[in-house]
Design an enzyme around this catalytic site. Structure first.
Site, mmCIF file in Angstrom:
data_model
loop_
_atom_site.group_PDB
_atom_site.id
_atom_site.type_symbol
_atom_site.label_atom_id
_atom_site.label_comp_id
_atom_site.label_asym_id
_atom_site.label_seq_id
_atom_site.Cartn_x
_atom_site.Cartn_y
_atom_site.Cartn_z
ATOM 1 N N LYS A 1 0.833 -1.204 0.000
ATOM 2 C CA LYS A 1 0.000 0.000 0.000
ATOM 3 C C LYS A 1 0.879 1.270 0.000
ATOM 4 O O LYS A 1 2.095 1.192 0.219
ATOM 5 C CB LYS A 1 -0.930 -0.040 1.222
ATOM 6 C CG LYS A 1 -1.920 -1.225 1.205
ATOM 7 C CD LYS A 1 -2.815 -1.198 2.449
ATOM 8 C CE LYS A 1 -3.749 -2.408 2.495
ATOM 9 N NZ LYS A 1 -4.632 -2.350 3.695
ATOM 10 N N TYR B 1 -12.335 -3.345 -3.004
ATOM 11 C CA TYR B 1 -12.799 -3.328 -1.610
ATOM 12 C C TYR B 1 -14.326 -3.361 -1.509
ATOM 13 O O TYR B 1 -14.882 -2.933 -0.487
ATOM 14 C CB TYR B 1 -12.237 -2.106 -0.889
ATOM 15 C CG TYR B 1 -10.785 -2.262 -0.467
ATOM 16 C CD1 TYR B 1 -10.382 -3.328 0.346
ATOM 17 C CD2 TYR B 1 -9.813 -1.341 -0.851
ATOM 18 C CE1 TYR B 1 -9.052 -3.467 0.744
ATOM 19 C CE2 TYR B 1 -8.486 -1.474 -0.450
ATOM 20 C CZ TYR B 1 -8.114 -2.547 0.350
ATOM 21 O OH TYR B 1 -6.805 -2.678 0.753
ATOM 22 N N THR C 1 -5.226 -7.863 10.748
ATOM 23 C CA THR C 1 -5.537 -6.569 10.131
ATOM 24 C C THR C 1 -5.009 -5.396 10.967
ATOM 25 O O THR C 1 -4.477 -4.436 10.437
ATOM 26 C CB THR C 1 -7.067 -6.439 9.955
ATOM 27 O OG1 THR C 1 -7.529 -7.606 9.263
ATOM 28 C CG2 THR C 1 -7.435 -5.204 9.171
ATOM 29 N N ARG D 1 2.765 -6.846 9.397
ATOM 30 C CA ARG D 1 2.006 -5.734 9.995
ATOM 31 C C ARG D 1 2.468 -5.432 11.409
ATOM 32 O O ARG D 1 2.541 -4.263 11.805
ATOM 33 C CB ARG D 1 0.508 -6.063 9.954
ATOM 34 C CG ARG D 1 -0.082 -5.874 8.554
ATOM 35 C CD ARG D 1 -1.456 -6.440 8.449
ATOM 36 N NE ARG D 1 -2.131 -6.061 7.199
ATOM 37 C CZ ARG D 1 -3.255 -6.604 6.782
ATOM 38 N NH1 ARG D 1 -3.838 -7.555 7.491
ATOM 39 N NH2 ARG D 1 -3.808 -6.214 5.641
ATOM 40 N N ASN E 1 -1.767 -0.223 7.534
ATOM 41 C CA ASN E 1 -1.247 -1.577 7.806
ATOM 42 C C ASN E 1 -0.448 -2.160 6.647
ATOM 43 O O ASN E 1 -0.243 -3.368 6.561
ATOM 44 C CB ASN E 1 -2.377 -2.508 8.271
ATOM 45 C CG ASN E 1 -3.429 -2.739 7.203
ATOM 46 O OD1 ASN E 1 -3.319 -2.223 6.093
ATOM 47 N ND2 ASN E 1 -4.436 -3.523 7.524
ATOM 48 N N HIS F 1 -1.785 -5.567 1.549
ATOM 49 C CA HIS F 1 -2.993 -6.362 1.315
ATOM 50 C C HIS F 1 -2.571 -7.735 0.806
ATOM 51 O O HIS F 1 -1.633 -7.842 0.018
ATOM 52 C CB HIS F 1 -3.884 -5.699 0.254
ATOM 53 C CG HIS F 1 -4.935 -6.630 -0.274
ATOM 54 N ND1 HIS F 1 -6.141 -6.819 0.360
ATOM 55 C CD2 HIS F 1 -4.936 -7.486 -1.339
ATOM 56 C CE1 HIS F 1 -6.844 -7.723 -0.304
ATOM 57 N NE2 HIS F 1 -6.141 -8.142 -1.343
ATOM 58 N N GLU G 1 -8.882 -11.090 -7.710
ATOM 59 C CA GLU G 1 -8.022 -9.920 -7.526
ATOM 60 C C GLU G 1 -6.876 -9.901 -8.539
ATOM 61 O O GLU G 1 -6.505 -8.834 -9.042
ATOM 62 C CB GLU G 1 -7.499 -9.889 -6.084
ATOM 63 C CG GLU G 1 -8.626 -9.624 -5.086
ATOM 64 C CD GLU G 1 -8.197 -9.743 -3.629
ATOM 65 O OE1 GLU G 1 -7.018 -10.053 -3.352
ATOM 66 O OE2 GLU G 1 -9.063 -9.525 -2.753
HETATM 67 P P1 IDP Z 1 -7.428 -7.468 5.706
HETATM 68 O O1 IDP Z 1 -6.667 -6.436 4.913
HETATM 69 O O2 IDP Z 1 -6.629 -7.982 6.870
HETATM 70 O O3 IDP Z 1 -8.004 -8.572 4.850
HETATM 71 P P2 IDP Z 1 -10.123 -6.407 5.894
HETATM 72 O O4 IDP Z 1 -11.050 -6.645 7.019
HETATM 73 O O5 IDP Z 1 -10.413 -7.114 4.591
HETATM 74 O O6 IDP Z 1 -8.650 -6.694 6.398
HETATM 75 O O7 IDP Z 1 -10.107 -4.834 5.638
HETATM 76 C C1 IDP Z 1 -9.507 -4.299 4.472
HETATM 77 C C2 IDP Z 1 -8.677 -3.107 4.857
HETATM 78 O O8 IDP Z 1 -9.536 -2.107 5.373
HETATM 79 C C3 IDP Z 1 -7.662 -3.347 5.972
HETATM 80 O O9 IDP Z 1 -6.457 -3.886 5.507
HETATM 81 C C4 IDP Z 1 -7.484 -1.957 6.531
HETATM 82 O O10 IDP Z 1 -6.596 -1.212 5.694
HETATM 83 C C5 IDP Z 1 -8.876 -1.376 6.402
HETATM 84 N N1 IDP Z 1 -9.613 -1.532 7.642
HETATM 85 C C6 IDP Z 1 -10.186 -2.671 8.124
HETATM 86 N N2 IDP Z 1 -10.784 -2.450 9.304
HETATM 87 C C7 IDP Z 1 -10.613 -1.135 9.566
HETATM 88 C C8 IDP Z 1 -11.010 -0.281 10.656
HETATM 89 O O11 IDP Z 1 -11.649 -0.702 11.623
HETATM 90 N N3 IDP Z 1 -10.618 1.034 10.561
HETATM 91 C C9 IDP Z 1 -9.912 1.533 9.506
HETATM 92 N N4 IDP Z 1 -9.518 0.762 8.477
HETATM 93 C C10 IDP Z 1 -9.867 -0.545 8.507
HETATM 94 MG MG MG Z 2 -9.525 -8.542 3.359
#
Ligand code: IDP
Ligand code: MG
Length: 151
Positions: A11, A51, A93, A104, A114, A117, A128
């Site tokens: 990212k 997303y 995450t 992370r 973080n 992806h 994807e």
């Molecule tokens: P992942 O990247 O670990 O699969 P996902 O739940 O799919 O996590 O969420 C996608 C992305 O959305 C995360 O990597 C993070 O950048 C963002 N994200 C997820 N939850 C939150 C949150 O509670 N606050 C802000 N950003 C979030």
């Molecule tokens: Mg995800």
């Protein structure tokens, strides 16, 4: 050997912080094979599609503006159980909850920064990869160290 391909995005925070090489190195040293790579700006429309599952979430708009805020590096990575192996290497995450040794945990502080992806299933990996790469951008090549990584 059941080989899988998965999609990894470094990212904008990872790119801006100069962590491309360090993070990619972990995957190479693990024995995974890079089969596609490029640096791009993610277009808004593509970010929305990528997303889509999160479109009802409160953080959706900030997620979209962040992922489109600067260049990202995108990789297709292949190996045995690559989807799960890479998710484990990436960590939870929220970087504060991620295990030490995960990307992370080791490089991040907040969920909105973080760094990386990685596809969460073989099905989403396929979707994807098709979203970000044309078929001819996937390079099929023989890993020279194959027999020293897999028995
Ligand atoms: P992942 O990247 O670990 O699969 P996902 O739940 O799919 O996590 O969420 C996608 C992305 O959305 C995360 O990597 C993070 O950048 C963002 N994200 C997820 N939850 C939150 C949150 O509670 N606050 C802000 N950003 C979030
Ligand atoms: Mg995800």
């Amino acid at each position: 050997m059941e080989s899988e391909k998965t999609l990894v995005i470094l990212k904008p925070d990872a790119v801006q912080r100069g962590l491309i090489g360090k993070i990619l190195n972990r995957f190479e040293e693990k024995g995974l094979k890079i089969v596609a790579m490029k640096m791009i700006f993610v277009e808004k429309e593509k970010a929305h599609r990528h997303y889509e599952a999160h479109k009802k979430k409160l953080f959706f708009n900030s997620l979209i503006s962040f992922i489109t805020s600067g260049p990202v590096c995108i990789f297709g990575i292949e190996g045995e159980d690559a989807v799960d192996v890479i998710r484990t290497m990436v960590g939870e995450t929220d970087p504060k909850k991620a295990q030490p040794g995960s990307i992370r945990h080791d490089f991040g502080m907040q969920v909105g920064r973080n760094l990386i992806h990685a596809s969460d299933s073989v099905e989403s990996a396929e979707k994807e990869i098709n979203l970000f790469f044309r078929p001819e951008e996937i390079v099929e090549w023989k890993h020279n160290q194959y027999c020293w990584i897999y028995e």
